[in-house]
Design a protein around this motif. Structure first.
Motif, short mmCIF file in Angstrom:
data_model
loop_
_atom_site.label_atom_id
_atom_site.label_comp_id
_atom_site.label_asym_id
_atom_site.label_seq_id
_atom_site.Cartn_x
_atom_site.Cartn_y
_atom_site.Cartn_z
N ALA B 146 0.82 -1.21 0.00
CA ALA B 146 0.00 0.00 0.00
C ALA B 146 0.86 1.27 0.00
CB ALA B 146 -0.92 -0.01 1.22
N TYR B 147 1.94 1.23 0.76
CA TYR B 147 2.81 2.40 0.80
C TYR B 147 3.32 2.72 -0.60
CZ TYR B 147 6.71 5.49 1.63
OH TYR B 147 7.56 6.57 1.58
N MET B 148 3.76 1.67 -1.28
CA MET B 148 4.30 1.85 -2.62
C MET B 148 3.24 2.37 -3.57
SD MET B 148 6.52 -1.58 -3.02
CE MET B 148 7.95 -1.93 -2.03
N SER B 149 2.02 1.89 -3.41
CA SER B 149 0.93 2.39 -4.26
C SER B 149 0.80 3.89 -4.07
CB SER B 149 -0.39 1.72 -3.89
OG SER B 149 -0.41 0.42 -4.40
N ASN B 349 9.82 -7.09 -13.82
CA ASN B 349 9.70 -5.82 -13.09
C ASN B 349 10.96 -4.96 -13.17
OD1 ASN B 349 8.13 -8.06 -11.31
ND2 ASN B 349 6.99 -6.14 -11.50
N GLY B 350 11.90 -5.37 -13.98
CA GLY B 350 13.15 -4.63 -13.98
C GLY B 350 13.99 -5.04 -12.79
N PRO B 351 15.07 -4.32 -12.53
CA PRO B 351 15.97 -4.68 -11.44
C PRO B 351 15.22 -4.65 -10.12
CG PRO B 351 16.91 -2.94 -12.80
CD PRO B 351 15.52 -3.13 -13.26
N THR B 352 15.38 -5.71 -9.37
CA THR B 352 14.60 -5.86 -8.14
C THR B 352 15.50 -6.30 -7.00
OG1 THR B 352 12.78 -6.58 -9.54
CG2 THR B 352 12.56 -6.99 -7.18
N LEU B 353 15.16 -5.81 -5.80
CA LEU B 353 15.93 -6.20 -4.61
C LEU B 353 15.00 -6.87 -3.60
CD1 LEU B 353 18.32 -5.97 -2.50
CD2 LEU B 353 17.30 -3.77 -1.88
N TYR B 354 15.42 -8.02 -3.10
CA TYR B 354 14.70 -8.63 -1.97
C TYR B 354 15.38 -8.11 -0.72
CZ TYR B 354 10.84 -11.92 -2.18
OH TYR B 354 9.59 -12.47 -2.23
N ARG B 355 14.76 -7.13 -0.07
CA ARG B 355 15.46 -6.48 1.03
C ARG B 355 15.59 -7.41 2.23
NH1 ARG B 355 13.81 -0.49 2.66
NH2 ARG B 355 12.02 -1.38 3.73
N ALA B 356 16.76 -7.45 2.80
CA ALA B 356 17.04 -8.37 3.90
C ALA B 356 16.27 -8.00 5.16
CB ALA B 356 18.54 -8.40 4.19
N CYS B 361 10.17 -7.11 -1.61
CA CYS B 361 10.83 -6.79 -2.87
C CYS B 361 10.66 -5.31 -3.21
CB CYS B 361 10.21 -7.60 -4.02
SG CYS B 361 11.07 -9.12 -4.32
N PHE B 362 11.72 -4.73 -3.75
CA PHE B 362 11.65 -3.34 -4.19
C PHE B 362 11.90 -3.28 -5.68
CE2 PHE B 362 12.02 -3.00 0.27
CZ PHE B 362 11.24 -1.90 0.58
N LYS B 363 10.98 -2.67 -6.37
CA LYS B 363 11.04 -2.62 -7.83
C LYS B 363 10.15 -1.49 -8.30
CE LYS B 363 7.94 -6.50 -7.34
NZ LYS B 363 6.83 -5.76 -6.84
N ASP B 364 10.12 -1.26 -9.58
CA ASP B 364 9.28 -0.20 -10.11
C ASP B 364 7.81 -0.53 -9.89
OD1 ASP B 364 11.70 0.63 -10.95
OD2 ASP B 364 11.40 0.17 -13.09
N VAL B 365 7.01 0.52 -9.76
CA VAL B 365 5.57 0.33 -9.60
C VAL B 365 4.87 0.99 -10.79
CG1 VAL B 365 3.57 0.93 -8.19
CG2 VAL B 365 5.68 0.16 -7.10
N PRO B 388 9.80 4.85 -10.75
CA PRO B 388 11.05 4.17 -10.46
C PRO B 388 11.13 3.71 -9.01
CG PRO B 388 11.39 6.52 -10.79
CD PRO B 388 9.98 6.25 -11.12
N ARG B 389 11.83 2.62 -8.84
CA ARG B 389 11.95 1.96 -7.55
C ARG B 389 12.38 2.93 -6.46
NH1 ARG B 389 16.44 -2.71 -7.31
NH2 ARG B 389 17.47 -2.06 -5.38
#
Ligand SMILES: Nc1ncnc2c1ncn2[C@@H]1O[C@H](COP(=O)(O)OP(=O)(O)OP(=O)(O)O)[C@@H](O)[C@H]1O
Ligand SMILES: Nc1ncnc2c1ncn2[C@@H]1O[C@H](COP(=O)(O)OP(=O)(O)OP(=O)(O)O)[C@@H](O)[C@H]1O
Ligand SMILES: CC(C)C[C@H](N)C(=O)O
Ligand SMILES: [Mg+2]
Ligand SMILES: [Mg+2]
Lengths: 251, 413, 251, 405, 343
Positions: B146-149, B349-356, B361-365, B388-389
């Motif tokens: 939701a935050y990302m949205s 989704n382009g470059p993505t990070l699975y945050r530790a 996951c962080f990626k473009d929305v 952008p992410r």
């Protein structure tokens, strides 16, 4: 002073005055018959005694206490039992179970969470119920599903359920209607026997004059909601008004 | 560890809603899962395995073990979902559970997997809580939240509708609705919007007329529908019926926003969706290689394009398999380690990070809009903006996500 | 049951005239209980037949089977009414064919007023006495026309049940204990009505515990015991036969 | 009616035996075989059978005996679950206090709701209970989220106080529910040939409680109290004129069944420490009604069977997907295989509801007395073979249907 | 003030949906005495009648348009509705546009047919069975009907719009001299309200001015005796069930534009409609209608912010609170008849 004193009872149904100023006194240990034409208000009067209806005015005293305003089960606990005009039994239960319920009600009162019962107490109740069934000649039918019995049998069962409570006042609304003659005679004998054995007062509504005259000590004739006469059976039989309004050629 | 695969195969548990209102979403997730399994086992055209940046998977199963799966029905109820997941773990020996249909269910199943010592790869769950206060060491979320949205939508909204807008929120009265309402309100207020009213609607509501009728009178000129599924279809339909979109308020055209979109809902809302802005995790209309590969293999197999529910499901399965392959072990703790901080690309989704820190996951929305002239029955939403992410990232201890902790990974048994 | 052959020889005496209603080898069950066990008898046009027997003998069951009610289920046998095969009909068809049953528990329909209970009988053809004419016969019902039927007194309900049967154009009237619960004067009256009905050519089968009254009215009598016919002859024969009366009727 | 008759002792013994041997009985198919799909002998499902069995047994005390059709019993189950989870959060992970609290709280809750609802009878009563339960559900789902954690359901967390236990386990995770040290989720696995049997501590706790609950229900059924309850069902007028007050009887039955529901809820939370609002929804109340009718209203064993039946469909049939189907029919020629899969497909997996619906209809149409009637018919078939001649001494008595086989 | 007027209006149309559903339900439940858990499903089938009609009208043939491509890059298949090619785009388009009102013509025979089959095949055997058995069998039926619909139409809602002529809303406020947009009211909801009024009136008239209602009531109280009076009650029951199914179906068909139909919409309404019927009082048609409108309006009021801020969550429970209060103060609901389903 009778055990049951009805004073000035009135009951209206819409435009119909079903009972008007009814006074009735039933003496202890007598059989009091209430007769009268259809729709005279006999059943209505009984309904007022057992808490099914509340009279508009008047008082009903049983053994010195008012029954008005009490719930049906409380009135029963005071010692009044009733046999209905159309049999009221526990149709889904067996004959034996039907009789056991009043046994427990008599012993335990209106409510008891008796989920656990001792063997001896259980047996005592069972014996009592079986004894009663013997008295009304129904032992062989004790495991029958009571709803599928014939009407005569249902009536006998209902009477047994009331009698086993050893009530002080037994109200009978046409107990022998639809009963075969033989059973009617048995019933008369049974009621007589009970009356002799025990202190019991009975009020009986009946259209079968044979029954009335065999049992009653006193008779009240009700017509159009008011008592017409109250007298001994002999006098009633000869009463011209009663003959005309009610008995017809039966007398 | 729990359910260590001993024979020649390894079992995944696909736990999706098969009955109830989200059954169609569930069906699409399941299609994607089956496709993923196919690709992992080397069948089919390989789909996104070919575009995936990590090359640990060879298309011969995982670590040489053939991938098997069991399916279950969550009914979109926490209880039923947990029962189903438990049966997969206890009866079928599933080592990884994936699926989800709502955040409540995802959080509940995630908790279960943590206790049981298996990995949970959440699919459809959008609440901040899943990787916020309810995060778990054994649980991972690829889907956005939701935050990302909010972070993605707000700038576009401000640009489109101006910065002095007055918003009226209708919010499904349960956890997910609340987090979304909070996120969107915060994000739009940062751009100068004013929040006039936040009204909670019962989840069971089917007719929203009594909530929508007062909107025009409130002085608001934007209606934000924090609804999902049937709620969203109905509230949007009702809002359009009331003619909100034809009105001018405060001298501006009245607008409706649906922060969380999905293709199936767009379909359910029909014409009403046209021109309305919202956000999604992914869209089959993207043009990167991963997306194209995925749409091709999915479309060929099933005859229609995948939804974003399908994409996240597929990605989660591949990501898990890949983590196992890279770790060289099915041990949940090894998998956790392999996934934490993992950076990848090629899954659409382009470059993505699975945050530790929170397993998010962080990626473009994507910011999407209902298309005015759809070319076909699947072409309902168009991409307005790819946020952008960097713009949707937040600190792990952001107040909207605070309160929980991952705990330690649990390998079970 | 050893008496059965003795009386059966009388059975054919009256059977010389052609039968109007004939019941042939009827068997009926309630679930698994076998109640009507091969009953055969004839009723002639315009006569009154008394069907007698103890409680539970199967009288009601026989009448219900003739009226084609669902229970007891008649599994075998034939019933012919004026050349129409009743045994192939359902209750509503039998009613249209001319059967009218006054059930033993009256079956006044709850929720309907007295008048509606009567109107209900006049929806399907063929229609019999007009409602006004019925009120003339039972003025009491006219007075109570707007009252809910089930709140009538027992006797009034009985009147309503009979009136309801007459509201249809019937060929055969089946009466199950019509006198039950009625004041003697009313019994007299109903007796008169029955005679009146008979004069109109309607055939009647009457089941009654008040056997003497029924036999006085009836032309012929059939006695049932445990689901089988033990006597079939004239009413007078029964009144004369001590053994029969004592054995089955206790009179 | 007293103590226990011989027949009842046998029945109880059978129930106990079935409950304790369930891990074997429910796992008839060897591991890995195609039929293994139908095995139900894993801890979670066995626990569910037993817990819903308890719920249904209790419900049947109200519905089966008095005929009062409550549509709100799931609320008591839910309240029981919430109480238990709160107990785990605040006090300790021992299941005993949790279960006790859940019974008490559900009892109190049902006392209040019962007291009000029982002022009406028939359908009016049903709707009152439904209204209370739906209210509870709606509140639990949203407004009461601080207490119930809303949609997600109340869960344990690492920062729960747990004053008589540790907030976190030794390995830094949330501790698990236990009975004086025996962990509810610990399972002993037994490999016997191709078979795998699982003996789960939690299941056995449930099973013991089931047997106790069954015994108690049996005593209630056979007792004068049970007789009164049945009397309430058949004729309240007569009951009143016999000097008995129906209200306290029905209220007692209502509270007892509410406590059974609370017990079930508490157990559910003890096996899996989560309490979700879904448990309180009307569909959940409806489910226990269906279980009872399906099994056989008013019989002792019926509700347990009904519960098992529904839970089996929910958990086993829903998991059969096309993949599994193809596995089963793999041996057949391709065309036939596909046809069979095509035919079976709508009834399994996501179509499990359809099968359940058809089963409901089939049972109620062909076995009006529920599954128990099916059982009785079977038994009768066998008995008929045993003794060909009836002993119908009386003329045509219809025996009363004996309650509670 | 205008807020109150607004919510009253809103409640009226919500109420007309409730009233219409409850009306059908009370015919089956309050009159035939069958606890019909499949009633919601009948409502849902009605809505899907509208969906079906609109699908039938848009039934298309495909032509390949080589100039365009679909999402996989294959040549695009263009669909043209048969009706448009038969009747020309003008009239054909109008037919498609008017699919929902047209579906009434389709729904009436279909729903009566379904009612007939369900009653003859199933319900008939359950009049004498306990309510619990009726619940089980109708619940089973509801599930099956739902699943069948789901099998063919999917689980997702299917948009089924009203004709263009009825799109948008009417400014009621402006009419009575308030400022613009104060009170707006969608046209289709007005249509629904009038439609409901007509149906309710028709059913009332049918039952009031014929003996049909009395016969069915009598038959429910005592089938056997009604049979003795020469009436084929089975047939009447079938007709009654058919009418009830048709009412439910029409309520559903016309409701389709208000909320896109989905396969479980019946279950969503089921509980509510039982509450409405019971609050109205068993066996009373006016009661059901009155309760429908009353609960609709109260629900609308409860969703007002002023009230919600006073009593949080009141809109979630208002219906139940009102139901409880009414049932406790009026033993048989608003207008229930004595003895109907009280045991
Ligand atoms: N609930 C009621 N509402 C209206 N009228 C009633 C009601 N109950 C009884 N009545 C009327 O009151 C009068 C007296 O009825 P009641 O039943 O007391 O008569 P009864 O003397 O017992 O007659 P029977 O000998 O025929 O049984 C009757 O005319 C009856 O129709
Ligand atoms: N519904 C029923 N189910 C099972 N058995 C029944 C049913 N009704 C009656 N019986 C049995 O059938 C037998 C005959 O009953 P029936 O009512 O025909 O007798 P009857 O001759 O009319 O007696 P009565 O004079 O008491 O009315 C009785 O033994 C009765 O127990
Ligand atoms: C399915 C999800 C994307 C939305 C859902 N309502 C949630 O809780 O997260
Ligand atoms: Mg009387
Ligand atoms: Mg009889």
């Amino acid at each position: 002073m009778g055990i049951l004193e009805v004073k000035g009872v009135n009951k209206r149904f819409g435009g119909l005055q079903a009972l008007s100023n009814v006074n009735l006194s039933v003496q202890e240990n007598t059989v009091h018959a209430i007769i009268g034409p259809n729709g005279a208000g006999k059943s209505t009067l009984l309904n007022c005694l057992v808490g099914k209806l509340i009279p508009d005015t008047g008082s009903v005293m049983f053994d010195g206490q008012s029954v008005l305003g009490r719930k049906p089960h409380e009135i029963n606990q005071m010692g009044i039992s009733r046999v209905f005009q159309t049999p009221e039994i526990f149709g889904d239960l067996t004959v034996l179970e039907n009789v056991l319920i009043p046994c427990f009600a008599r012993r335990d009162g209106a409510f008891r969470l008796h989920a656990f019962e001792t063997v001896s107490a259980e047996k005592e109740m069972m014996d009592k119920a079986m004894q009663m069934l013997e008295d009304v000649n129904m032992v062989s039918k004790r495991h029958m599903h009571s709803a599928s019995m014939s009407r005569g049998d249902k009536r006998r069962l209902e009477m047994a359920m009331c009698l086993v409570q050893e009530p002080r006042l037994l109200l009978l609304d046409e107990p022998t209607a639809g009963m075969a003659r033989a059973d009617t005679n048995n019933t008369i004998d049974l009621l007589k026997e009970i009356k002799e054995k025990r202190d019991i007062t009975m009020a009986i509504i009946e259209h079968d004059m044979h029954v009335v005259f065999s049992l009653a000590d006193r008779i009240t004739v009700l017509a159009q909601g008011t008592p017409l006469v109250e007298d001994t059976p002999e006098n009633i039989k000869g009463h011209p008004k009663v003959r005309e309004a009610y008995l017809g050629e039966a007398a | 560890f729990t359910n260590e695969p001993t024979g020649g195969s390894v079992t995944f548990g696909f736990n999706v809603p098969q009955t109830g209102p989200y059954a169609d979403e569930g069906a699409d997730e399941l299609r994607a899962y089956e496709l993923a399994v196919e690709h992992l086992n080397g069948d089919g055209d390989g789909g996104m395995l070919n575009t995936f940046s990590s090359k640990a998977l060879q298309g011969n199963g995982i670590l040489g073990k053939k991938v098997d799966f069991v399916t279950g029905d969550t009914q979109t109820k926490s209880d039923a979902a947990r029962a189903s997941a438990k049966s997969m773990i206890e009866k079928d020996g599933a080592i990884m559970i994936t699926g989800g249909s709502s955040s409540g269910v995802a959080v509940a199943v995630q908790g279960l997997c943590q206790e049981a010592g298996v990995i949970f790869m959440a699919a459809l769950t959008h609440s901040n809580d899943t990787t916020g206060k309810d995060k778990k060491a054994n649980g991972f979320r690829h889907f956005f939240n939701a935050y990302m949205s909010g972070a993605a939508l707000a700038p576009v909204l401000a640009k489109r509708y101006g910065s002095d807008r007055r918003a009226y929120h209708l919010t499904a009265d349960y956890t997910w609705g609340w987090t979304q309402e909070e996120s969107i309100a915060a994000a739009t207020e940062a751009f100068g919007w004013e929040t006039v009213e936040k009204v909670r609607t019962p989840l069971a509501a089917t007719d929203f007329s009594s909530y929508i009728a007062p909107v025009l009178n409130s002085g608001a000129d934007v209606l934000i529908l924090n609804h999902y599924g049937g709620n969203m279809v109905n509230s949007l339909t009702n809002a359009v019926q009331f003619g909100l979109r034809d009105k001018m308020v405060n001298g501006k055209q009245f607008e409706i926003v649906v922060p969380l979109y999905s293709e199936l809902m767009a379909k359910g809302a029909g014409e009403n969706i046209k021109g309305i802005l919202g956000s999604t995790n992914w869209s089959w209309t993207l043009q990167d290689e991963g997306t194209k590969a995925f749409v091709k293999s999915f479309g060929t197999k099933y005859g229609f394009p995948p939804s974003n529910a399908a994409q996240t499901s597929y990605a989660q399965t591949i990501l898990y398999a890949d983590a196992v392959a890279r770790a060289g072990s099915f041990n949940p703790c090894a998998v956790v380690e392999a996934l934490e901080g993992f950076e990848f690309d090629g899954l659409g989704n382009g470059p993505t990070l699975y945050r530790a820190e929170d397993h998010q996951c962080f990626k473009d929305v994507l910011v999407m809009q209902g298309k005015e002239n759809p070319a076909n029955e699947y072409d309902l939403l168009e991409i307005v903006d790819i946020t952008p992410r960097a713009q949707v990232e937040y600190a792990p201890d952001h107040p909207m996500f605070a309160g929980g902790s991952l705990g330690k990974c649990n390998p079970g048994a | 049951m050893n008496v059965k052959p003795d009386f059966n020889k009388n059975a054919n005496q009256a059977a010389t005239a052609p039968a109007f209603l004939s019941v042939w080898d009827l068997h009926a069950y309630y679930g698994e209980s076998y109640i009507v066990q091969g009953v055969t008898f004839n009723v002639h046009e315009g006569e009154i037949l008394a069907l007698l027997g103890r409680n539970g003998a199967g009288k009601t069951s026989t009448l219900r089977a003739i009226a084609r009610l669902d229970s007891p289920a008649a599994t075998h046998g034939e019933i012919w009414l004026d050349h129409q095969p009743l045994h192939m009909m359902r209750a509503h068809q039998a009613s249209m064919a001319g059967i009218g049953l006054v059930p033993e528990d009256r079956r006044i329909i709850p929720g309907l007023t007295v008048e509606e209970n009567l109107q209900l009988a006049q929806i399907a053809p063929p229609i019999g006495w007009s409602i006004d004419r019925l009120y003339e016969l039972f003025p009491r019902l006219g007075e109570r026309r707007k009252q809910e039927g089930v709140t009538l007194s027992g006797g009034e309900q009985q009147m309503l049940a009979i009136a309801r049967a007459l509201a249809r154009d019937i060929k055969v009237l089946l009466l199950d204990e019509p006198y039950e619960g009625l004041a003697p004067v009313i019994v007299d009256e109903i007796e008169k009505t029955l005679i009146h009905i008979k004069e109109q050519g309607i055939t009647t089968v009457i089941v009654e515990q008040n056997a003497v009254r029924a036999l006085e009215l009836a032309d012929r009598a059939v006695i049932l015991d445990t689901g089988q016919i033990v006597f079939d002859g004239t009413a007078a024969e029964v009144l004369e036969n001590e053994t029969l009366r004592a054995e089955y009727l206790a009179i | 009616m007293l103590g226990l008759e011989k027949k009842d002792v046998t029945l109880l013994a059978v129930v106990a035996l079935l409950a304790f041997a369930a891990p074997f009985i429910l796992n008839p198919f060897p591991e890995g075989s195609e039929m293994a799909q139908f095995n139900a002998g894993y801890p979670d499902l066995m626990q569910r059978f037993v817990i819903f069995g308890i719920f249904a047994i209790g419900y049947n005390i109200l519905f089966g005996l008095t005929g009062y059709l409550s549509f709100g019993h799931a609320a008591f189950l839910g309240v029981g679950s919430y109480s238990a989870v709160w107990m785990f959060k605040l006090l300790s992970m021992n299941v005993i206090p949790a279960i006790i609290l859940s019974i008490i709280v559900a009892g109190l809750f049902s006392l209040v709701i019962g007291f009000v609802s029982l002022r009406r009878s028939g359908i009016y009563f049903s709707i009152l209970t439904l209204a209370f339960a739906q209210m509870s559900f709606n509140l639990a789902y949203s407004v009461l989220t601080p207490i119930t954690n809303g949609e997600t359901g109340l869960q344990l967390t690492l920062n729960d106080p747990r004053i008589l236990g540790a907030s976190t386990g030794a390995d830094g995770s949330i501790p698990v529910t236990s009975l004086f040290g025996i962990e509810m989720r610990s399972t002993y696995e037994m490999h016997a040939g191709a078979w795998l049997f699982q003996f789960n501590a939690g299941y056995y706790v449930c099973a013991i409680i089931l047997v106790a609950a069954f015994y108690l229900a049996m005593r209630i059924f056979r007792s004068p109290f049970g007789l009164m309850l049945r009397a309430v069902k058949t004729n309240q007028t007569r009951l009143n004129y016999t000097g008995l007050n129906a209200r306290p009887y029905t209220l007692a039955a209502f509270v007892i069944s509410g406590m059974y529901a609370g017990l079930a809820g508490g157990l559910m939370a003890s096996m899996d420490p989560l309490a979700g609002a879904d448990r309180m929804q009307w569909t959940a109340s409806g489910e226990v009604v269906l279980m009872t009718i399906l099994g056989g209203t008013g019989t002792l064993l019926g509700p347990v069977l009904g519960a098992g039946f529904i839970k089996y469909f929910e958990n086993i049939f829903s998991k059969i997907n096309d993949n599994v189907l193809h596995g089963w029919f793999a041996a057949l020629p391709d065309g036939l295989e596909d046809t069979l899969v095509f035919i079976v497909h709508p009834f399994v997996g996501k179509g499990w509801n359809m099968t359940l619906g058809l089963m409901f209809m089939a049972v109620v149409i062909f076995l009006p007395g529920g599954l128990m009637e099916g059982g009785q018919r079977l038994a009768k078939l066998f008995r008929k073979k045993d003794k060909p001649s009836g002993d119908d001494s009386e003329h045509h008595p219809k025996q009363a249907p004996h309650v509670a086989e | 003030m205008d807020a109150i007027l607004l919510q009253t209006l809103n409640g009226l149309d919500k109420g007309s949906a409730y009233a219409l559903i409850a009306l059908g339900l009370t015919l089956i439940f309050g009159t035939l005495g069958v606890v019909n858990f499949a009633h919601g499903a009948l409502f849902m089938l009605g809505a899907f009648c509208a969906v079906t009609v609109s699908k039938l009208l848009t039934l298309s043939f495909e032509t390949v348009d080589p100039t365009r491509v679909d999402f996989l890059g294959n040549p695009l298949k263009v669909k043209t509705a048969y009706v448009e090619s038969w009747f020309g785009p003008e009239f054909g388009g109008a037919l498609i546009d008017w699919a929902v009102p047209l579906s009434i013509l389709f729904a009436i025979p279909v729903m009566i047919g379904i009612g007939y089959v369900v009653e003859r095949g199933l319900i008939k055997h359950f009049y004498k069975r306990p309510h619990a058995d009726q619940i089980l069998v109708t619940f089973g039926l509801a599930i099956v009907l739902q699943e069948v619909v789901k099998y063919f139409f999917g689980a997702n809602p299917i948009p089924t719009p009203a004709p263009d002529a009825f799109k948008g809303s009417f400014d009621f406020g402006a009419l009575i001299g308030m400022e613009a947009n104060a009170i707006i009211y969608p046209y289709w909801r007005m249509v629904y309200f009038f439609f409901a009024a007509v149906i309710i009136g028709a059913v009332f008239a049918f039952l009031q001015f014929t003996t049909f209602g009395m016969v069915v009531r009598a038959g429910m109280a005592d089938r056997e005796t009604v049979g003795l009076l020469g009436i084929n009650i089975d047939k009447k029951f079938t007709i009654m069930f058919g009418i009830a199914a048709a009412v439910a179906g029409l309520a559903g068909a016309m409701y389709a534009p208000i909320n896109s139909p989905n396969y479980h919409m019946g279950m969503d309404f089921l509980v509510l409609s039982f509450v409405v019927v019971v609050v109205g009082g068993m066996g009373s048609l006016p009661g059901a209608v009155l309760a429908g409108f009353m609960l609709g309006i109260l629900e609308s009021f409860a969703s007002m912010n002023a009230i919600k801020s006073l009593l949080p969550g009141i809109d979630q429970i208002i219906i139940y609170v009102v139901a409880i209060i009414i049932l406790l103060t009026r033993p048989r609901g608003l207008m229930g008849r004595k003895g109907v389903m009280e045991d």
